[in-house]
Each structure stands twice: as structure tokens, then as C-alpha cells.
Design an enzyme around this catalytic site. Structure first.
Site, mmCIF file in Angstrom:
data_model
loop_
_atom_site.group_PDB
_atom_site.id
_atom_site.type_symbol
_atom_site.label_atom_id
_atom_site.label_comp_id
_atom_site.label_asym_id
_atom_site.label_seq_id
_atom_site.Cartn_x
_atom_site.Cartn_y
_atom_site.Cartn_z
ATOM 1 N N LYS A 197 30.392 4.981 -51.881
ATOM 2 C CA LYS A 197 29.616 6.019 -51.195
ATOM 3 C C LYS A 197 29.567 7.284 -52.044
ATOM 4 O O LYS A 197 30.459 7.527 -52.849
ATOM 5 C CB LYS A 197 30.304 6.366 -49.856
ATOM 6 C CG LYS A 197 30.209 5.305 -48.798
ATOM 7 C CD LYS A 197 30.922 5.766 -47.522
ATOM 8 C CE LYS A 197 30.868 4.703 -46.444
ATOM 9 N NZ LYS A 197 29.531 4.435 -45.928
ATOM 10 N N ARG A 244 30.895 -5.350 -40.497
ATOM 11 C CA ARG A 244 30.415 -6.613 -39.915
ATOM 12 C C ARG A 244 31.217 -7.805 -40.445
ATOM 13 O O ARG A 244 31.382 -8.800 -39.746
ATOM 14 C CB ARG A 244 28.911 -6.772 -40.200
ATOM 15 C CG ARG A 244 28.564 -6.769 -41.669
ATOM 16 C CD ARG A 244 27.102 -6.475 -41.946
ATOM 17 N NE ARG A 244 26.765 -5.049 -41.814
ATOM 18 C CZ ARG A 244 25.560 -4.539 -41.976
ATOM 19 N NH1 ARG A 244 24.548 -5.327 -42.294
ATOM 20 N NH2 ARG A 244 25.336 -3.244 -41.835
HETATM 21 N N1 BES Z 1 31.282 2.970 -41.737
HETATM 22 C C1 BES Z 1 29.935 2.907 -42.176
HETATM 23 C C2 BES Z 1 28.947 3.394 -41.138
HETATM 24 C C3 BES Z 1 29.027 4.855 -40.778
HETATM 25 C C4 BES Z 1 28.162 5.762 -41.357
HETATM 26 C C5 BES Z 1 29.919 5.300 -39.823
HETATM 27 C C6 BES Z 1 28.216 7.099 -41.002
HETATM 28 C C7 BES Z 1 29.981 6.633 -39.473
HETATM 29 C C8 BES Z 1 29.126 7.533 -40.043
HETATM 30 C C9 BES Z 1 29.577 1.465 -42.522
HETATM 31 O O1 BES Z 1 30.613 0.690 -43.017
HETATM 32 C C10 BES Z 1 28.556 1.533 -43.605
HETATM 33 O O2 BES Z 1 28.881 1.998 -44.658
HETATM 34 N N2 BES Z 1 27.358 1.085 -43.300
HETATM 35 C C11 BES Z 1 26.289 1.110 -44.245
HETATM 36 C C12 BES Z 1 25.549 -0.189 -44.142
HETATM 37 C C13 BES Z 1 24.561 -0.422 -45.261
HETATM 38 C C14 BES Z 1 25.280 -0.615 -46.564
HETATM 39 C C15 BES Z 1 23.737 -1.633 -44.934
HETATM 40 C C16 BES Z 1 25.389 2.282 -43.904
HETATM 41 O O3 BES Z 1 25.228 2.585 -42.710
HETATM 42 O O4 BES Z 1 24.896 2.928 -44.809
HETATM 43 MN MN MN Z 2 30.875 0.898 -45.118
#
Ligand code: BES
Ligand code: MN
Ligand code: ZN
Length: 501
Positions: A277, A351
Site C-alpha cells: 500500500k 477474503r
Molecule cells: N483492509 C483492506 C480494506 C480497507 C481499506 C479497510 C480501507 C479499511 C479501510 C483490504 O485488505 C484491502 O486492501 N482491499 C483492497 C482490495 C483490492 C486490492 C482488490 C482495496 O480495497 O483496495
Molecule cells: Mn489488504
């Protein structure tokens, strides 16, 4: 804070702060009107007036809390008014409050008292664990909350409601504390220990699987996600057997109590892994165990309230890191179910760990399977911080969440899960891929989960948008940005109202 229930009139109260809820354009009573300058306080929502009666009333301070129009009253108005009164008491550093608030006509005396206790407890929540010298107004504790009821109300019902409110608020506080605890302090190992402590205290059983056990049993998803971290994963099973004595038919034996499985995402920190990230706000990802926190909080509540249901909490806990042994884009992993996943983005890890937990739940043959997860950033784009995203495969179960969402203020909003979305998660070289492209990100995530649910009635709650608020939308979320403990009140409500399909 200790709450008590008693009968009015509120104007005879001597507490250090006497808080009175007033609906818009209704009179606060002659003795108070005499203390007000005409027009200064009309009872509009969020309006407040602090009065010093100086002998005109037995109270030292009277706080008038605006409730808005009587016809618009909801339990959430009550919760928020109680939160505001308690916040004022905290600011004034008073130890005891007497509180009288109007409640909507349609709700029971018990729910009204419950809402008051919840509001007061949650509105004054603070997280001070890592401050060596917090400000005195931050550490101030309100000792007693006296809820003052009208003459015709059922005091016993109010007492029951207040006690439930206390238990529920404690569950929410537990969830908030867990969400606030930073990743270096709340590791998967620590989460397992905390679960064991709660189980021991509340009298339900807890089992924790470590790496070896997970390998033996084949938790390929949870293991893959944890591989990049020095912190070993944990799979946590909380098993509250249910209190069969609570049921109308006391002879009913435990075997026949329905089982509800609650599954929580417990990523104690989510860097994104190899698909790392950006740096900005990455610290928020200590809250990626908000689903696990909601499950733990709910298990505490249902055991304290001795609900006549078997409730099994399943938590997949891991840290998602880009270490030398981390799983990589392109990897294919085999989950506990035997289904294979082509990993195209290691940041879609929730997931993957949930896949194992959802499949593991089948052994309980649950009457309902409910997962709670900070799953997708996309849910914040869709709904903002004002609703939990809900998807599932069973309309009557979903309807219960919509109802409970209205009752608790933890509102849910449905999104579709049509076959076309499931198509988007099919891989050419494995059974599934873990991302479906930019479109409908929250739905494709849920479509992925559905592959591991089997035929059980299932609801998925995406709390990524509601676990934390930049600008608190409700008074009981506190005055400044922070965590909400979302999910506990919603789940507790659904489980308290449970009837079989
Ligand atoms: N933990 C994150 C989702 C999240 C984002 C929670 C902001 C709280 C605040 C999750 O694991 C994630 O990173 N999801 C990705 C999915 C994508 C790679 C398909 C996302 O939402 O960007
Ligand atoms: Mn994630
Ligand atoms: Zn995550």
C-alpha cells in the site's frame, strides 16, 4: 459508571448534573422557564443549555438537551442525547448525573433505558492506554448515572434494559480498545491470548490453532497470507454453548439450540504485502481486525446476557507483510476447502483468510453464517461512513440485519450478488482469482466469499467504511475522530431477537 433506575419527578433531583431532554417547542416546565431567557432554548436537535438554578431547584446544574421534534424521535436520538449529557458531565468533572429523556412512543421502556446507558457509556469512551500523563478531564470518570423515569413506567423493565445496555456497551468498548491497539501490541498471538482471557472470564470455551495445527489441517489461505510476517497466524474458535434455561421451554436440551457462526477478519496489520500500500494513512490498517473485534465483543455480550443460542466465533488472525517468504502475485494456493486461488494482488488478503474460516464453519452446521470484515476500500466509496455494506444469499436473514440496523443505528445497506459478479472472480488457471478488477470491488469480494459458504444462510458485512470515523457522525462515537466498535450492537440485536426461520 454505575447506572440506576428510579422514579421522578426529575426536578426534585439533587445530582451534580441534572440532564433533561426537551423536544422542540415543548415547555421544559415552569420552574425552568423562569430560569431561561425567552427564545434562548427551543429544544432543537443538538441544542444544549447549561443552567445554574442557585437554589431555585434542588439541583446545582441543569442541562437542557434538545431532542428535536417529538414526531422524529428515535432510539438513536435518545442514545445521542445521553452521550451529550455524559460528555458535558465529563467536561464539568461531575461524578453523578440524573438523566430524564423522552423516548419514542413505539419503543419499550427497556429499550429506552438501554439506549440511555449505551449513549452515556459510549459517548465518554476514551483510549488512554499509551498516554503517560493524560489530561484530568480525559481521565475523569462519571460514577453514577441515575435514570429518572416517569410515574407510569415499568421500573423492572427499565432495570433489565439498563443492564443489557451495560453489557452491550462493554462489548463495544472491548471492540474499540482492540481496534485502537497498534499492530506491534496486538499481534495474532496476542489476539489469541485475549480471546482466551475473555472466554475464561465469561465462561465459554476458546481454542487457538497455531502454525503447526493450521498446517496439519490445511488452512492454506490463512497460512499463505501470514507467510510474509515474522508473526505467526492464529485461528481462534470461541464457542458459547447457549443457556438453555433462558428459553421459554426450560426442558429443552442444549443439543437443540440453534447454532449461529460469526466469522471475523483479524488482520492485525495490513501493509498490502508484496502488492504494498502507499505510505499515506497506512497506520489506519491497524484496524484491519475490526471484524474480529466485533466478533469478540459480541461473544462477550451474548455470554453476559446468557442468550439461549449457541454462538460460535471464528477468527482468522494474521499480519499481512511483504517479508522474504511472503506470498506473491501469481501464486496459486490451496485453501482448507480444497478450492484453489490464483493470487493476483496480495492486498486482497481478507477474503483469502476468510475463505478458510467460512469453510471451517460448515462443521457446525450453522443456522446462519455471518461474517464481519474490513474487506474493501470500495465500500467507503459506495456508502461513505454511514452504512455497513451487506451482501448475502438469504433474504429473510438479510431483512433481520436491516431491521436491527434501524434499531441500533448501525445501519446496513444491501448490494446485489448476481451470478455475473461470481463470473468476474473465475480464474483461467485456478478455481478462483482473488481480485475481479476495478469495478464493483465490494461485490466481487463478496462473490469470492460466497464460493466458500456452501448452502448455509449467509450474510457478509463489509465494515471498512464504518469501523473508523474521520468526523464522528453520532455523539456516541465521541467528539473527535476515532474507532466506532461497529458491529457489536448490530450483531447483539440480531442474536437477542433470534427466532428460527
Ligand atoms: N483492509 C483492506 C480494506 C480497507 C481499506 C479497510 C480501507 C479499511 C479501510 C483490504 O485488505 C484491502 O486492501 N482491499 C483492497 C482490495 C483490492 C486490492 C482488490 C482495496 O480495497 O483496495
Ligand atoms: Mn489488504
Ligand atoms: Zn485488509
Amino acid at each position: 459508571m454505575k447506572s440506576t433506575i428510579q422514579q421522578g419527578p426529575i426536578l426534585n433531583e439533587t445530582a451534580s448534573l441534572v440532564a433533561i431532554g426537551i423536544c422542540e417547542n415543548e415547555s421544559p416546565g415552569a420552574p425552568i422557564e423562569a430560569l431561561l431567557e425567552a427564545g434562548d432554548f427551543c429544544g432543537k436537535a443538538r441544542e444544549m443549555a447549561l443552567l445554574y438554578p442557585r437554589g431555585a431547584l434542588p439541583a446545582r446544574r441543569v442541562l437542557l438537551v434538545g431532542m428535536g421534534k417529538r414526531s422524529d424521535l428515535t432510539l438513536d436520538t435518545v442514545r445521542q442525547a445521553a452521550a451529550r449529557a455524559a460528555q458535558e458531565a465529563q467536561r464539568l468533572k461531575v461524578a453523578d448525573i440524573a438523566l430524564a429523556l423522552p423516548v419514542p412512543e413505539t419503543v419499550s421502556t427497556a429499550s429506552g433505558a438501554q439506549a440511555m446507558v449505551e449513549g452515556a457509556e459510549l459517548g465518554t469512551y476514551r483510549y488512554l492506554e499509551y498516554q503517560s500523563s493524560p489530561k484530568p478531564e480525559e481521565t475523569h470518570q462519571i460514577e453514577t448515572l441515575r435514570i429518572v423515569m416517569e410515574a407510569n413506567q415499568d421500573l423492572e423493565a427499565a432495570r433489565r434494559g439498563a443492564a443489557a445496555g451495560e453489557a452491550i456497551a462493554r462489548g463495544v468498548v472491548l471492540a474499540r480498545d482492540l481496534c485502537n491497539t497498534p499492530g506491534n501490541h496486538l499481534t495474532p498471538t496476542r489476539l489469541g491470548e485475549i480471546a482466551q482471557d475473555i472466554g475464561a472470564r465469561c465462561g465459554f470455551s476458546v481454542a487457538v490453532f497455531g502454525r503447526e495445527e493450521l498446517e496439519q489441517q490445511g488452512f492454506g489461505g490463512l497460512l499463505a497470507v501470514s507467510r510474509g510476517s515474522a508473526e505467526p497466524p492464529r485461528f481462534i474458535i470461541l464457542d458459547y454453548p447457549g443457556d438453555s434455561c433462558q428459553k421459554d421451554k426450560p426442558d429443552r436440551d442444549q443439543e437443540t439450540l440453534p447454532t449461529i457462526c460469526l466469522v471475523g477478519k483479524g488482520i492485525t496489520f495490513d501493509t498490502g504485502g508484496i502488492s504494498i500500500k502507499p505510505a499515506a494513512n497506512m497506520d489506519d490498517m491497524k484496524m484491519d481486525m475490526g471484524g474480529a473485534a466485533a466478533v469478540l465483543g459480541t461473544l462477550q455480550v451474548v455470554s453476559e446476557l446468557r442468550l439461549p443460542l449457541r454462538v460460535v466465533g471464528l477468527i482468522s488472525a494474521a499480519e499481512n507483510m511483504p517479508g522474504a517468504s511472503a506470498y506473491k502475485p501469481g501464486d496459486i494456493i490451496t485453501t482448507l476447502s480444497g478450492k484453489t486461488i490464483e493470487v493476483l494482488n496480495t492486498d486482497a488478503e481478507g477474503r483469502i483468510v476468510l475463505a478458510d474460516a467460512l469453510f471451517y464453519a460448515h462443521r457446525y452446521h450453522p443456522r446462519a453464517l455471518i461474517d464481519v470484515a474490513t474487506l474493501t476500500g470500495a465500500i467507503t466509496i459506495a456508502l461513505g461512513p454511514h452504512a455497513i455494506g451487506m451482501m448475502g444469499n438469504h433474504q429473510p436473514l438479510a431483512d433481520r440485519f436491516i431491521q436491527a440496523g434501524e434499531a441500533t443505528g448501525e445501519r446496513v445497506w444491501p448490494l446485489p450478488l448476481w451470478e455475473e459478479y461470481r463470473e468476474m472472480m473465475k480464474s483461467e488457471i485456478a478455481d478462483l482469482k482473488n481480485i475481479g478488477g476495478r469495478e464493483a470491488g465490494s461485490i466481487t469480494a463478496a462473490a469470492f466469499l460466497l464460493a466458500f459458504v456452501g448452502d448455509y444462510p449467509w450474510v457478509h458485512l463489509d465494515i471498512a467504511g464504518t469501523v473508523w470515523m474521520e468526523k464522528p457522525s453520532r455523539m456516541y462515537y465521541g467528539k473527535t475522530k476515532g474507532v466506532t466498535g461497529v458491529g457489536v450492537r448490530l450483531l447483539a440485536q440480531v442474536l437477542r431477537d433470534w427466532t428460527d426461520f
